[in-house]
Write an enzyme that holds these catalytic residues in place. Structure first.
Site, PDB file in Angstrom:
ATOM      1  N   GLN A 176      14.360  20.091  24.216  1.00  0.00           N
ATOM      2  CA  GLN A 176      13.196  20.984  24.423  1.00  0.00           C
ATOM      3  C   GLN A 176      13.262  22.232  23.556  1.00  0.00           C
ATOM      4  OE1 GLN A 176      15.646  20.672  26.736  1.00  0.00           O
ATOM      5  NE2 GLN A 176      16.349  22.717  27.262  1.00  0.00           N
TER       6      GLN A 176
ATOM      7  N   GLY B 112      15.456  15.934  33.632  1.00  0.00           N
ATOM      8  CA  GLY B 112      15.617  16.458  34.993  1.00  0.00           C
ATOM      9  C   GLY B 112      15.870  17.953  34.912  1.00  0.00           C
TER      10      GLY B 112
ATOM     11  N   CYS C 164      14.960  22.081  45.345  1.00  0.00           N
ATOM     12  CA  CYS C 164      13.937  21.065  45.626  1.00  0.00           C
ATOM     13  C   CYS C 164      12.579  21.760  45.656  1.00  0.00           C
ATOM     14  CB  CYS C 164      14.236  20.347  46.936  1.00  0.00           C
ATOM     15  SG  CYS C 164      13.955  21.383  48.378  1.00  0.00           S
TER      16      CYS C 164
ATOM     17  N   GLU D  11      19.505  19.238  24.683  1.00  0.00           N
ATOM     18  CA  GLU D  11      18.523  20.346  24.793  1.00  0.00           C
ATOM     19  C   GLU D  11      17.346  20.131  23.837  1.00  0.00           C
ATOM     20  OE1 GLU D  11      19.099  22.285  27.201  1.00  0.00           O
ATOM     21  OE2 GLU D  11      21.155  23.024  27.225  1.00  0.00           O
TER      22      GLU D  11
ATOM     23  N   TYR E 206      20.389  30.664  36.899  1.00  0.00           N
ATOM     24  CA  TYR E 206      19.540  29.568  37.396  1.00  0.00           C
ATOM     25  C   TYR E 206      20.202  28.862  38.576  1.00  0.00           C
ATOM     26  CZ  TYR E 206      17.083  29.964  32.921  1.00  0.00           C
ATOM     27  OH  TYR E 206      16.361  30.421  31.842  1.00  0.00           O
TER      28      TYR E 206
ATOM     29  N   VAL F 164      15.481  31.639  28.157  1.00  0.00           N
ATOM     30  CA  VAL F 164      16.576  32.554  28.528  1.00  0.00           C
ATOM     31  C   VAL F 164      17.796  31.666  28.757  1.00  0.00           C
ATOM     32  CG1 VAL F 164      17.447  34.197  30.250  1.00  0.00           C
ATOM     33  CG2 VAL F 164      15.029  34.236  29.609  1.00  0.00           C
TER      34      VAL F 164
ATOM     35  N   MET G 188      18.208  21.583  35.447  1.00  0.00           N
ATOM     36  CA  MET G 188      19.557  22.000  35.060  1.00  0.00           C
ATOM     37  C   MET G 188      20.558  21.476  36.113  1.00  0.00           C
ATOM     38  SD  MET G 188      18.965  25.918  33.805  1.00  0.00           S
ATOM     39  CE  MET G 188      20.698  26.219  33.446  1.00  0.00           C
TER      40      MET G 188
HETATM   41  N1  LIG Z   1      23.812  21.990  42.373  1.00  0.00           N
HETATM   42  C1  LIG Z   1      24.439  21.092  41.612  1.00  0.00           C
HETATM   43  N2  LIG Z   1      24.104  19.783  41.692  1.00  0.00           N
HETATM   44  C2  LIG Z   1      24.743  18.862  40.936  1.00  0.00           C
HETATM   45  N3  LIG Z   1      25.723  19.148  40.049  1.00  0.00           N
HETATM   46  C3  LIG Z   1      26.096  20.432  39.919  1.00  0.00           C
HETATM   47  C4  LIG Z   1      25.481  21.457  40.697  1.00  0.00           C
HETATM   48  N4  LIG Z   1      26.070  22.632  40.356  1.00  0.00           N
HETATM   49  C5  LIG Z   1      27.001  22.355  39.409  1.00  0.00           C
HETATM   50  N5  LIG Z   1      27.004  21.023  39.128  1.00  0.00           N
HETATM   51  C6  LIG Z   1      27.878  20.397  38.130  1.00  0.00           C
HETATM   52  O1  LIG Z   1      27.063  20.127  36.999  1.00  0.00           O
HETATM   53  C7  LIG Z   1      27.490  18.897  36.428  1.00  0.00           C
HETATM   54  C8  LIG Z   1      26.410  18.336  35.534  1.00  0.00           C
HETATM   55  O2  LIG Z   1      26.433  19.115  34.347  1.00  0.00           O
HETATM   56  P1  LIG Z   1      25.588  18.727  33.082  1.00  0.00           P
HETATM   57  O3  LIG Z   1      25.804  17.302  32.711  1.00  0.00           O
HETATM   58  O4  LIG Z   1      25.924  19.769  32.054  1.00  0.00           O
HETATM   59  O5  LIG Z   1      24.095  18.903  33.607  1.00  0.00           O
HETATM   60  P2  LIG Z   1      22.759  19.250  32.826  1.00  0.00           P
HETATM   61  O6  LIG Z   1      22.953  18.904  31.384  1.00  0.00           O
HETATM   62  O7  LIG Z   1      21.696  18.405  33.469  1.00  0.00           O
HETATM   63  O8  LIG Z   1      22.512  20.719  33.035  1.00  0.00           O
HETATM   64  C9  LIG Z   1      27.815  18.065  37.639  1.00  0.00           C
HETATM   65  O9  LIG Z   1      28.688  16.996  37.324  1.00  0.00           O
HETATM   66  C10 LIG Z   1      28.463  19.066  38.570  1.00  0.00           C
HETATM   67  O10 LIG Z   1      29.862  19.148  38.344  1.00  0.00           O
HETATM   68  C1  LIG Z   2      14.704  26.166  33.204  1.00  0.00           C
HETATM   69  C2  LIG Z   2      14.956  26.896  31.927  1.00  0.00           C
HETATM   70  C3  LIG Z   2      16.189  26.830  31.309  1.00  0.00           C
HETATM   71  N1  LIG Z   2      16.405  27.493  30.166  1.00  0.00           N
HETATM   72  C4  LIG Z   2      17.721  27.413  29.513  1.00  0.00           C
HETATM   73  C5  LIG Z   2      18.894  27.680  30.378  1.00  0.00           C
HETATM   74  C6  LIG Z   2      19.986  26.860  29.734  1.00  0.00           C
HETATM   75  O1  LIG Z   2      20.543  27.623  28.671  1.00  0.00           O
HETATM   76  C7  LIG Z   2      19.233  25.662  29.163  1.00  0.00           C
HETATM   77  C8  LIG Z   2      19.306  24.420  30.020  1.00  0.00           C
HETATM   78  O2  LIG Z   2      20.611  23.904  29.998  1.00  0.00           O
HETATM   79  P1  LIG Z   2      21.050  22.604  30.860  1.00  0.00           P
HETATM   80  O3  LIG Z   2      22.037  21.916  29.977  1.00  0.00           O
HETATM   81  O4  LIG Z   2      19.828  21.786  31.131  1.00  0.00           O
HETATM   82  O5  LIG Z   2      21.665  23.116  32.109  1.00  0.00           O
HETATM   83  O6  LIG Z   2      17.882  26.071  29.076  1.00  0.00           O
HETATM   84  C9  LIG Z   2      15.404  28.232  29.566  1.00  0.00           C
HETATM   85  O7  LIG Z   2      15.595  28.834  28.507  1.00  0.00           O
HETATM   86  N2  LIG Z   2      14.189  28.293  30.165  1.00  0.00           N
HETATM   87  C10 LIG Z   2      13.911  27.658  31.326  1.00  0.00           C
HETATM   88  O8  LIG Z   2      12.765  27.745  31.825  1.00  0.00           O
HETATM   89 ZN   LIG Z   3      15.909  22.427  49.016  1.00  0.00          ZN
END
Ligand SMILES: Nc1ncnc2c1ncn2[C@@H]1O[C@H](COP(=O)(O)OP(=O)(O)O)[C@@H](O)[C@H]1O
Ligand SMILES: Cc1cn([C@H]2C[C@H](O)[C@@H](COP(=O)(O)O)O2)c(=O)[nH]c1=O
Ligand SMILES: [Zn+2]
Length: 203
Positions: free
Chosen positions: A90, A13, A179, A88, A175, A168, A15
């Site tokens: 990717q 999904g 939607c 991460e 970021y 980045v 970030m």
């Molecule tokens: N716009 C947002 N929508 C949902 N969660 C958000 C948002 N902004 C901050 N968060 C926080 O981000 C947490 C999820 O973090 P994380 O598990 O690190 O996500 P990911 O690994 O997908 O980036 C949520 O539990 C919430 O506290």
């Molecule tokens: C979309 C996008 C993200 N990144 C980087 C930014 C963050 O450091 C990670 C994603 O972290 P998360 O745990 O999923 O929030 O990836 C990037 O380098 N390039 C991109 O296009």
């Molecule tokens: Zn929207």
């Protein structure tokens, strides 16, 4: 005991959608169930403490920093865990098919592999390795953050800063989850700004 073997679980999904939180929850459950687990993260993500994976709401878990799937295979061969988590995914260096084939090897050896990774970059294009892995998952979870503009389910991670390189590292300063509709609106606005600047430059 240890009945859960050789499954591929993928959390993907945008970030902020909860991918890392879900990886952490899954790994914790396996620890409680008595499995030997190991967590890895690519060293490109240097946002937090080097040996920790951290969620956006500051939950952390111990991880080993790696560059590539070969590093993970070396650790696997030494320690033989039953469950491997990779955050991460990717950002693992190397070709997508080499990563896929090593993960298939782990699954064939009854290791359960839990992956967390972005499905798309900031332009809305797929990260190749996640695209290749998704169809072979036993359990595939597409998570959604909340779109920060309108509150519906987010679809993509919109980059708020001007950098155009694919990688980045950043969080909410760089970021925001949007939607599809709000993302397209942002793109139109960004293009308008570019066009306006172009016109004033031309004059
Ligand atoms: N716009 C947002 N929508 C949902 N969660 C958000 C948002 N902004 C901050 N968060 C926080 O981000 C947490 C999820 O973090 P994380 O598990 O690190 O996500 P990911 O690994 O997908 O980036 C949520 O539990 C919430 O506290
Ligand atoms: C979309 C996008 C993200 N990144 C980087 C930014 C963050 O450091 C990670 C994603 O972290 P998360 O745990 O999923 O929030 O990836 C990037 O380098 N390039 C991109 O296009
Ligand atoms: Zn929207």
């Amino acid at each position: 005991m240890h009945q859960y073997k050789g499954k591929l679980i993928i959390h993907t999904g945008s970030m902020f959608s909860g991918k890392t939180s879900s990886l952490e929850k899954d790994l914790n459950r396996f620890v409680i169930a008595g499995y030997n687990t190991m967590a890895f993260k690519p060293s490109v993500d240097t946002r937090y403490d080097t040996s920790e994976i951290k969620t956006h709401d500051n939950i952390s878990l111990q991880a080993i920093l790696v560059d590539s799937i070969d590093d993970i295979m070396e650790h696997y061969n030494r320690e033989q865990p039953n469950v491997i988590g990779i955050d991460e995914v990717q950002f693992l260096k190397g070709k997508a098919d080499a990563i896929v084939s090593n993960i298939n090897q782990l699954l064939a050896e009854d290791v359960t592999v839990i992956l967390a990774g972005l499905d798309m970059d900031f332009t809305g294009h797929a990260f190749e390795v996640v695209k290749e892995l998704m169809p072979i998952a036993d359990y595939l979870y597409k998570h959604h953050a909340v779109c920060v503009k309108c509150g519906t389910d987010a679809w993509v991670s919109h980059r708020k800063i001007k950098d155009k390189e694919r990688v980045v590292i950043g969080a909410s300063k760089e970021y925001e989850p949007l939607c599809r509709r709000c993302f397209l609106e942002e793109k139109i606005k960004e293009e308008d700004i570019v066009n306006k600047n172009q016109v004033s430059f031309d004059l």
